[in-house]
Design a protein around this motif. Sequence first.
Motif, short mmCIF file in Angstrom:
data_model
loop_
_atom_site.label_atom_id
_atom_site.label_comp_id
_atom_site.label_asym_id
_atom_site.label_seq_id
_atom_site.Cartn_x
_atom_site.Cartn_y
_atom_site.Cartn_z
N ASP A 143 0.85 -1.19 0.00
CA ASP A 143 0.00 0.00 0.00
C ASP A 143 0.88 1.24 0.00
O ASP A 143 1.78 1.37 0.85
N ARG B 124 -4.77 4.51 -8.58
CA ARG B 124 -5.98 5.35 -8.46
C ARG B 124 -5.53 6.79 -8.30
O ARG B 124 -4.59 7.07 -7.54
N SER C 117 -11.51 11.60 8.40
CA SER C 117 -12.59 10.69 8.02
C SER C 117 -12.78 10.66 6.50
O SER C 117 -13.07 9.60 5.95
N GLN C 118 -12.56 11.81 5.82
CA GLN C 118 -12.71 11.78 4.35
C GLN C 118 -11.63 10.89 3.71
O GLN C 118 -11.92 10.12 2.80
N GLN D 206 -9.96 8.39 5.16
CA GLN D 206 -10.18 6.98 5.49
C GLN D 206 -11.33 6.41 4.66
O GLN D 206 -11.26 5.28 4.16
N ALA D 207 -12.39 7.21 4.49
CA ALA D 207 -13.54 6.72 3.70
C ALA D 207 -13.11 6.50 2.25
O ALA D 207 -13.50 5.51 1.62
N PHE D 208 -12.28 7.40 1.72
CA PHE D 208 -11.89 7.27 0.31
C PHE D 208 -11.02 6.04 0.09
O PHE D 208 -11.23 5.28 -0.84
N VAL D 209 -10.03 5.82 0.96
CA VAL D 209 -9.09 4.71 0.68
C VAL D 209 -9.74 3.35 0.91
O VAL D 209 -9.40 2.38 0.24
N GLY D 210 -10.70 3.31 1.83
CA GLY D 210 -11.37 2.03 2.08
C GLY D 210 -10.44 1.00 2.70
O GLY D 210 -9.43 1.34 3.31
N ASP D 211 -10.75 -0.29 2.48
CA ASP D 211 -9.98 -1.36 3.14
C ASP D 211 -8.64 -1.62 2.47
O ASP D 211 -7.68 -2.05 3.09
N ARG D 212 -8.59 -1.39 1.20
CA ARG D 212 -7.38 -1.72 0.46
C ARG D 212 -6.88 -0.47 -0.26
O ARG D 212 -7.54 0.04 -1.17
#
Length: 424
Positions: free
Chosen positions: A31, A141, A167-168, A170-176
């Motif tokens: 990552d 990406r 939070s923005q 973290q939400a954008f990158v997601g789990d992977r």
Amino acid sequence: MKVYKFGGASVRDAAGIRNVGTIIQRETGNDLIVVVSAMGKTTNALEDIVVSYMAGRIDEAQLRWQNVVITHELIVAEFELPDTLLAPVRAIFSSIASKLATAPTTLTSYDAVYDEIVPMGELISTHILTAYLTHIGLPVRWADARQLVRTDDTFREGKVDWETTKSQIQAFVGDRIGLLVTQGFIGGTANGETTTLGREGSDYSAAIFGYSLGAESITIWKDVPGVLNADPRYFDETVLLPELTYQDATELAYYGATVIHPKTIKPLQNKGIPLYVKSFLKPDQPGTLVGAPTVTKPTPSFIFKVNQLLISLHPTDFSFIAEDNLSLIFGLFATAGVKINLMQNTALSFSVVVDSKPDRIPDLLEQLRGHFRVAYNEALELITIRHYDQSTIDRVLVGKKLLLEQKSRSTVQLVVREEAQCTA
Ligand SMILES: Nc1ncnc2c1ncn2[C@@H]1O[C@H](COP(=O)(O)OP(=O)(O)OP(=O)(O)O)[C@@H](O)[C@H]1O
Ligand SMILES: N[C@@H](CC(=O)O)C(=O)O
């Protein structure tokens, strides 16, 4: 997860982009967030466009923009990328051309227009790098930092809203996370306006992403082997500082060592994230580690700031320099957006040293003259030595006249003028 930050020097031409691609490829499968500045000196060129445009010199602004477009077109031409990959870059080219076709109104705010035009450098460079990485087969990406780094609407110096930003992101990158390319230097307001974080702010962006995701490390890739004990442009015989504590790095950056942006260290220190400064020309060399617990024998380090202005303020009545005067003075400097590099006061005068910025200083002096008698000296140099001794002071004072000196236990600051200028 790691964060890599590549500055303008590393992506200034096609060879630079290929080299950055090679460094990124070494992390294949891991990552990685890649934060990128505008190519070469694009930000300066975009600032010039804003100056022309806001002065109503539309033809000049358009011509300057054409030069920016051509510079980037020549670089991408070397990669023979398919048009589909370059569509976002071309969309930016035409949107700014349309913007510059209409003159600004008298109500248009300079700083807001600056933040509409100047961030294009980072948007273009990241689209080009993403296109190149895709072309060489890396699954990448592109992330729009305007939608991730939330700031207030202080144009040209956006203040980060850390909670929303975290939070923005973290939400954008997601789990992977995979491989993600994004812009340094830019953010966005809650209303969707673009903001910038201050010149050279891309290092800070890397720290914002690293902090928000709890990165294992951040690496800033530079055209120097790491943090040196002085800027090699101004000083011979520099030495590499292999390790620095967070505090030392913060202080070096604060006093003006331009190798790291001053706001970068604090977020990393808060989370204990190590920062590496390494050479993109010699990526296998260790560079500098910022975040060492202690450095036993600190090396004297030198920071030179040229083009400094020493302003001395004297009350026009018989009052002393006291709290009420000081708060007035600081208020005027803050409103003018002028940062103080050094200050010193006596009972009857207050002296400050600032960068000599032609777009901000004349107005500030005018404001100050409304309250004080103002004297100033131009074309000075501010020399800061960390971990100084008398021999290091003597070394930098050769051929200079000392105007002002300030010492703490670990740092001395000297305001000087070339001896030749004094006798002229
Ligand atoms: N103490 C120091 N150690 C190393 N380099 C320094 C130091 N102080 C100043 N520099 C200068 O910093 C330069 C690298 O910073 P610069 O801002 O030019 O990089 P960049 O990677 O192009 O970044 P960006 O485009 O994000 O501003 C070096 O070429 C060097 O001249
Ligand atoms: N491109 C911006 C931000 C950066 O490079 O750090 C500048 O030149 O100031």
